[in-house]
Design a protein around this motif. Structure first.
Motif, PDB file in Angstrom:
ATOM      1  N   MET A  40       0.847  -1.169   0.000  1.00 35.32           N
ATOM      2  CA  MET A  40       0.000   0.000   0.000  1.00 35.32           C
ATOM      3  C   MET A  40       0.897   1.238   0.000  1.00 35.32           C
ATOM      4  SD  MET A  40      -3.524   0.837   1.849  1.00 35.32           S
ATOM      5  CE  MET A  40      -3.893  -0.837   1.587  1.00 35.32           C
ATOM      6  N   ILE A  41       0.481   2.244  -0.755  1.00 36.79           N
ATOM      7  CA  ILE A  41       1.230   3.493  -0.867  1.00 36.79           C
ATOM      8  C   ILE A  41       0.327   4.637  -0.424  1.00 36.79           C
ATOM      9  CG2 ILE A  41       2.347   5.094  -2.474  1.00 36.79           C
ATOM     10  CD1 ILE A  41       2.864   2.618  -4.274  1.00 36.79           C
ATOM     11  N   GLU A  42       0.864   5.490   0.465  1.00 27.72           N
ATOM     12  CA  GLU A  42       0.123   6.695   0.846  1.00 27.72           C
ATOM     13  C   GLU A  42       0.546   7.808  -0.098  1.00 27.72           C
ATOM     14  OE1 GLU A  42      -0.284  10.088   4.280  1.00 27.72           O
ATOM     15  OE2 GLU A  42       0.752   8.230   4.784  1.00 27.72           O
ATOM     16  N   ALA A  43      -0.372   8.300  -0.914  1.00 28.39           N
ATOM     17  CA  ALA A  43      -0.085   9.367  -1.868  1.00 28.39           C
ATOM     18  C   ALA A  43      -0.786  10.638  -1.409  1.00 28.39           C
ATOM     19  CB  ALA A  43      -0.555   8.963  -3.263  1.00 28.39           C
ATOM     20  N   ARG A  44      -0.002  11.657  -1.092  1.00 31.85           N
ATOM     21  CA  ARG A  44      -0.571  12.908  -0.614  1.00 31.85           C
ATOM     22  C   ARG A  44      -1.583  13.465  -1.595  1.00 31.85           C
ATOM     23  NH1 ARG A  44       3.897  16.736   2.371  1.00 31.85           N
ATOM     24  NH2 ARG A  44       4.547  15.146   3.852  1.00 31.85           N
ATOM     25  N   GLY A  45      -2.718  13.825  -1.088  1.00 36.20           N
ATOM     26  CA  GLY A  45      -3.745  14.419  -1.911  1.00 36.20           C
ATOM     27  C   GLY A  45      -4.515  13.422  -2.763  1.00 36.20           C
ATOM     28  N   VAL A  46      -4.133  12.146  -2.707  1.00 42.62           N
ATOM     29  CA  VAL A  46      -4.817  11.113  -3.489  1.00 42.62           C
ATOM     30  C   VAL A  46      -5.448  10.082  -2.572  1.00 42.62           C
ATOM     31  CG1 VAL A  46      -4.539   9.315  -5.248  1.00 42.62           C
ATOM     32  CG2 VAL A  46      -3.251  11.440  -5.435  1.00 42.62           C
ATOM     33  N   GLY A  47      -4.698   9.637  -1.553  1.00 42.36           N
ATOM     34  CA  GLY A  47      -5.206   8.644  -0.615  1.00 42.36           C
ATOM     35  C   GLY A  47      -4.319   7.413  -0.578  1.00 42.36           C
ATOM     36  N   LEU A  48      -4.869   6.295  -0.087  1.00 39.26           N
ATOM     37  CA  LEU A  48      -4.144   5.045  -0.005  1.00 39.26           C
ATOM     38  C   LEU A  48      -4.318   4.277  -1.309  1.00 39.26           C
ATOM     39  CD1 LEU A  48      -5.076   3.975   3.623  1.00 39.26           C
ATOM     40  CD2 LEU A  48      -2.975   5.081   2.833  1.00 39.26           C
ATOM     41  N   LEU A  49      -3.209   3.937  -1.936  1.00 35.72           N
ATOM     42  CA  LEU A  49      -3.230   3.261  -3.227  1.00 35.72           C
ATOM     43  C   LEU A  49      -2.815   1.806  -3.076  1.00 35.72           C
ATOM     44  CD1 LEU A  49      -1.396   6.009  -5.308  1.00 35.72           C
ATOM     45  CD2 LEU A  49      -3.845   5.770  -4.878  1.00 35.72           C
ATOM     46  N   LYS A  50      -3.496   0.920  -3.763  1.00 32.99           N
ATOM     47  CA  LYS A  50      -3.113  -0.482  -3.771  1.00 32.99           C
ATOM     48  C   LYS A  50      -1.859  -0.645  -4.623  1.00 32.99           C
ATOM     49  CE  LYS A  50      -7.838  -2.153  -3.333  1.00 32.99           C
ATOM     50  NZ  LYS A  50      -8.889  -2.971  -3.957  1.00 32.99           N
ATOM     51  N   ALA A  51      -0.991  -1.573  -4.218  1.00 31.83           N
ATOM     52  CA  ALA A  51       0.224  -1.852  -4.978  1.00 31.83           C
ATOM     53  C   ALA A  51       0.593  -3.313  -4.809  1.00 31.83           C
ATOM     54  CB  ALA A  51       1.362  -0.959  -4.504  1.00 31.83           C
ATOM     55  N   THR A  52       1.044  -3.928  -5.876  1.00 29.89           N
ATOM     56  CA  THR A  52       1.478  -5.316  -5.827  1.00 29.89           C
ATOM     57  C   THR A  52       2.945  -5.367  -5.414  1.00 29.89           C
ATOM     58  OG1 THR A  52      -0.055  -5.831  -7.612  1.00 29.89           O
ATOM     59  CG2 THR A  52       1.682  -7.435  -7.182  1.00 29.89           C
ATOM     60  N   PRO A  53       3.284  -6.134  -4.371  1.00 23.71           N
ATOM     61  CA  PRO A  53       4.689  -6.240  -3.956  1.00 23.71           C
ATOM     62  C   PRO A  53       5.538  -6.872  -5.067  1.00 23.71           C
ATOM     63  CG  PRO A  53       3.212  -7.166  -2.294  1.00 23.71           C
ATOM     64  CD  PRO A  53       2.394  -6.893  -3.505  1.00 23.71           C
ATOM     65  N   VAL A  54       6.795  -6.454  -5.129  1.00 20.72           N
ATOM     66  CA  VAL A  54       7.743  -7.007  -6.091  1.00 20.72           C
ATOM     67  C   VAL A  54       8.980  -7.479  -5.346  1.00 20.72           C
ATOM     68  CG1 VAL A  54       6.938  -5.551  -7.989  1.00 20.72           C
ATOM     69  CG2 VAL A  54       8.770  -4.751  -6.528  1.00 20.72           C
ATOM     70  N   ALA A  55       9.922  -8.012  -6.077  1.00 21.69           N
ATOM     71  CA  ALA A  55      11.182  -8.473  -5.488  1.00 21.69           C
ATOM     72  C   ALA A  55      11.926  -7.288  -4.862  1.00 21.69           C
ATOM     73  CB  ALA A  55      12.035  -9.135  -6.560  1.00 21.69           C
ATOM     74  N   PRO A  56      12.918  -7.547  -4.023  1.00 20.97           N
ATOM     75  CA  PRO A  56      13.701  -6.450  -3.435  1.00 20.97           C
ATOM     76  C   PRO A  56      14.282  -5.529  -4.513  1.00 20.97           C
ATOM     77  CG  PRO A  56      14.249  -8.510  -2.374  1.00 20.97           C
ATOM     78  CD  PRO A  56      13.371  -8.853  -3.548  1.00 20.97           C
ATOM     79  N   VAL A  57      14.330  -4.247  -4.201  1.00 20.97           N
ATOM     80  CA  VAL A  57      14.855  -3.249  -5.135  1.00 20.97           C
ATOM     81  C   VAL A  57      15.873  -2.370  -4.426  1.00 20.97           C
ATOM     82  CG1 VAL A  57      12.747  -3.188  -6.523  1.00 20.97           C
ATOM     83  CG2 VAL A  57      13.001  -1.636  -4.601  1.00 20.97           C
ATOM     84  N   SER A  58      16.654  -1.643  -5.189  1.00 26.07           N
ATOM     85  CA  SER A  58      17.629  -0.708  -4.639  1.00 26.07           C
ATOM     86  C   SER A  58      16.981   0.660  -4.451  1.00 26.07           C
ATOM     87  CB  SER A  58      18.814  -0.552  -5.588  1.00 26.07           C
ATOM     88  OG  SER A  58      19.461  -1.774  -5.775  1.00 26.07           O
ATOM     89  N   ILE A  59      17.407   1.365  -3.419  1.00 24.41           N
ATOM     90  CA  ILE A  59      16.970   2.745  -3.200  1.00 24.41           C
ATOM     91  C   ILE A  59      18.094   3.647  -3.700  1.00 24.41           C
ATOM     92  CG2 ILE A  59      16.352   4.488  -1.494  1.00 24.41           C
ATOM     93  CD1 ILE A  59      15.297   2.243   0.268  1.00 24.41           C
ATOM     94  N   HIS A  60      17.754   4.606  -4.561  1.00 23.92           N
ATOM     95  CA  HIS A  60      18.778   5.460  -5.156  1.00 23.92           C
ATOM     96  C   HIS A  60      18.722   6.906  -4.689  1.00 23.92           C
ATOM     97  CE1 HIS A  60      20.256   2.411  -7.929  1.00 23.92           C
ATOM     98  NE2 HIS A  60      19.001   2.013  -7.988  1.00 23.92           N
ATOM     99  N   ALA A  61      17.633   7.325  -4.043  1.00 22.76           N
ATOM    100  CA  ALA A  61      17.509   8.698  -3.563  1.00 22.76           C
ATOM    101  C   ALA A  61      16.332   8.787  -2.602  1.00 22.76           C
ATOM    102  CB  ALA A  61      17.305   9.666  -4.733  1.00 22.76           C
ATOM    103  N   ALA A  62      16.305   9.876  -1.838  1.00 20.77           N
ATOM    104  CA  ALA A  62      15.197  10.135  -0.922  1.00 20.77           C
ATOM    105  C   ALA A  62      14.718  11.571  -1.152  1.00 20.77           C
ATOM    106  CB  ALA A  62      15.643   9.958   0.523  1.00 20.77           C
ATOM    107  N   VAL A  63      13.439  11.813  -0.889  1.00 25.55           N
ATOM    108  CA  VAL A  63      12.864  13.148  -1.027  1.00 25.55           C
ATOM    109  C   VAL A  63      12.210  13.531   0.297  1.00 25.55           C
ATOM    110  CG1 VAL A  63      11.220  14.589  -2.283  1.00 25.55           C
ATOM    111  CG2 VAL A  63      12.423  12.753  -3.482  1.00 25.55           C
TER     112      VAL A  63
END
Length: 74
Positions: free
Chosen positions: A1-24
């Motif tokens: 699940m993803i919390e998107a500001r101004g949109v709400g809670l979005l459904k998301a399908t989990p995937v394999a591990p990924v790399s994080i390249h930046a933060a905001v």
């Protein structure tokens, strides 16, 4: 699940591990036109940190950064 500001809670399908390249950080606004690089450490990994920018092109600019990086001006 993803919390998107101004949109709400979005459904998301989990995937394999990924790399994080930046933060905001959406709580702090960037006030420089060409900011010096910021960093943050998450789980022992140093990452580039971007601050919120009030601009309609900001998401596209972040996507371009992830594709090709950026030129640092001394």
């Amino acid at each position: 699940m993803i919390e998107a500001r101004g949109v709400g809670l979005l459904k998301a399908t989990p995937v394999a591990p990924v790399s994080i390249h930046a933060a905001v950080d959406l709580d702090v606004e960037e006030d420089q036109r060409l900011p010096k690089p910021h960093k943050i450490t998450i789980l022992g990994q140093s990452l580039p940190l971007f601050r919120r920018v009030k601009s309609p092109h900001y998401a596209v600019a972040l996507m371009q950064y992830l594709k090709a990086g950026r030129q640092i001006i001394p």
